[in-house]
Design a protein around this motif. Structure first.
Motif, mmCIF file in Angstrom:
data_model
loop_
_atom_site.group_PDB
_atom_site.id
_atom_site.type_symbol
_atom_site.label_atom_id
_atom_site.label_comp_id
_atom_site.label_asym_id
_atom_site.label_seq_id
_atom_site.Cartn_x
_atom_site.Cartn_y
_atom_site.Cartn_z
ATOM 1 N N PHE A 107 0.839 -1.210 0.000
ATOM 2 C CA PHE A 107 0.000 0.000 0.000
ATOM 3 C C PHE A 107 0.868 1.252 0.000
ATOM 4 O O PHE A 107 0.595 2.208 -0.754
ATOM 5 N N ILE A 108 1.900 1.272 0.811
ATOM 6 C CA ILE A 108 2.774 2.449 0.874
ATOM 7 C C ILE A 108 3.454 2.696 -0.467
ATOM 8 O O ILE A 108 3.560 3.837 -0.937
ATOM 9 N N LEU A 109 3.900 1.618 -1.123
ATOM 10 C CA LEU A 109 4.630 1.756 -2.382
ATOM 11 C C LEU A 109 3.717 2.081 -3.565
ATOM 12 O O LEU A 109 4.152 2.732 -4.530
ATOM 13 N N LEU A 110 2.459 1.653 -3.509
ATOM 14 C CA LEU A 110 1.597 1.756 -4.679
ATOM 15 C C LEU A 110 0.470 2.778 -4.548
ATOM 16 O O LEU A 110 -0.242 3.036 -5.525
ATOM 17 N N ALA A 111 0.293 3.350 -3.374
ATOM 18 C CA ALA A 111 -0.845 4.241 -3.141
ATOM 19 C C ALA A 111 -0.911 5.381 -4.138
ATOM 20 O O ALA A 111 -1.998 5.794 -4.563
ATOM 21 N N ASP A 112 0.233 5.929 -4.546
ATOM 22 C CA ASP A 112 0.266 7.063 -5.469
ATOM 23 C C ASP A 112 0.508 6.642 -6.914
ATOM 24 O O ASP A 112 0.609 7.505 -7.793
ATOM 25 N N ARG A 113 0.617 5.336 -7.158
ATOM 26 C CA ARG A 113 0.953 4.865 -8.498
ATOM 27 C C ARG A 113 -0.146 4.049 -9.159
ATOM 28 O O ARG A 113 -0.112 3.827 -10.370
ATOM 29 N N VAL A 114 -1.084 3.580 -8.374
ATOM 30 C CA VAL A 114 -2.166 2.740 -8.892
ATOM 31 C C VAL A 114 -3.484 3.481 -8.708
ATOM 32 O O VAL A 114 -3.718 4.098 -7.662
#
Length: 220
Positions: A165-172
């Motif tokens: 979630f931390i890694l993908l929250a702004d990318r997905v």
């Protein structure tokens, strides 16, 4: 004392108890709104409760079962708790997990992972039980280590979920984020512990460790 030579026992027990204390209470209220997994399918909630409660029994029992000092000191209780682990924990928890996995709201990737996890969990535990009944205690130990790895994988599942979630929250895209995070977490949650357990089983043991492991193996 010999149990002090296993420094992982205390931290593992603490993590497991803390996890159960945090995860279990919402499912003891009977209020489906407190469930951390929501579904429109009517029977989902009661089956989820069975899965969570029985899996909690399994994970608490598993910590005691893999404690070498307890196995060697209290073999009768090791056998009794082993029965609780199998019949009160893994069997109902795994069967409920198959249904929950099939009806997961987190998409097909998470569904396949959860179904595979539940199937392997049931299979490994049954193989461990059968090996113990046939007094093949070395095989019993190996299958139980694999079963234990899948039992505690729910904890690593949550960790991977937070990381994803931390890694993908702004990318997905927001609409795709739950299924993406769920798919990643469910797969990494059980495959990584299982691979580690297999490495542990295949490592070359020292003569002293092999001797200690042989002495600690008791009937179940």
């Amino acid at each position: 004392m010999t149990w002090l030579r296993k420094p992982w026992v205390g931290p593992l027990a603490f993590v497991v108890v803390a996890f159960v204390a945090f995860s279990l209470p919402p499912y003891l209220t009977g209020d489906r709104l407190q469930s951390r997994v929501q579904s429109d399918w009517g029977p989902h909630y009661p089956i989820l409760v069975v899965h969570v409660v029985c899996s909690s029994i399994a994970i608490l029992a598993s910590v005691v079962q893999i404690w070498p000092w307890f196995r060697g000191r209290f073999p009768v209780w090791h056998r009794r708790i082993g029965r609780v682990y199998v019949w009160g924990g893994v069997l109902p928890g795994g069967l409920a997990g198959l249904v929950i996995g099939w009806m997961t709201p987190f998409g097909p990737i998470a569904m396949v992972s959860t179904l595979m996890l539940a199937t392997l969990w049931l299979t490994f535990t049954w193989l461990a039980w059968r090996a113990a009944r046939e007094r093949r205690f070395r095989d019993h130990r190996k299958w139980m280590i694999r079963s234990f790895a899948l039992t505690v994988s729910i904890i690593t599942n949550r960790i991977w979920g937070v990381v994803a979630f931390i890694l993908l929250a702004d990318r997905v895209p927001e609409a795709e984020l739950p299924n993406t995070v769920g798919g990643i977490a469910t797969w990494l949650g059980w495959t990584v512990p299982l691979l580690i357990s297999q490495w542990w089983l295949e490592r070359r043991p020292s003569k002293r460790r092999a001797s200690v492991e042989q002495r600690e193996t008791v009937p179940v």
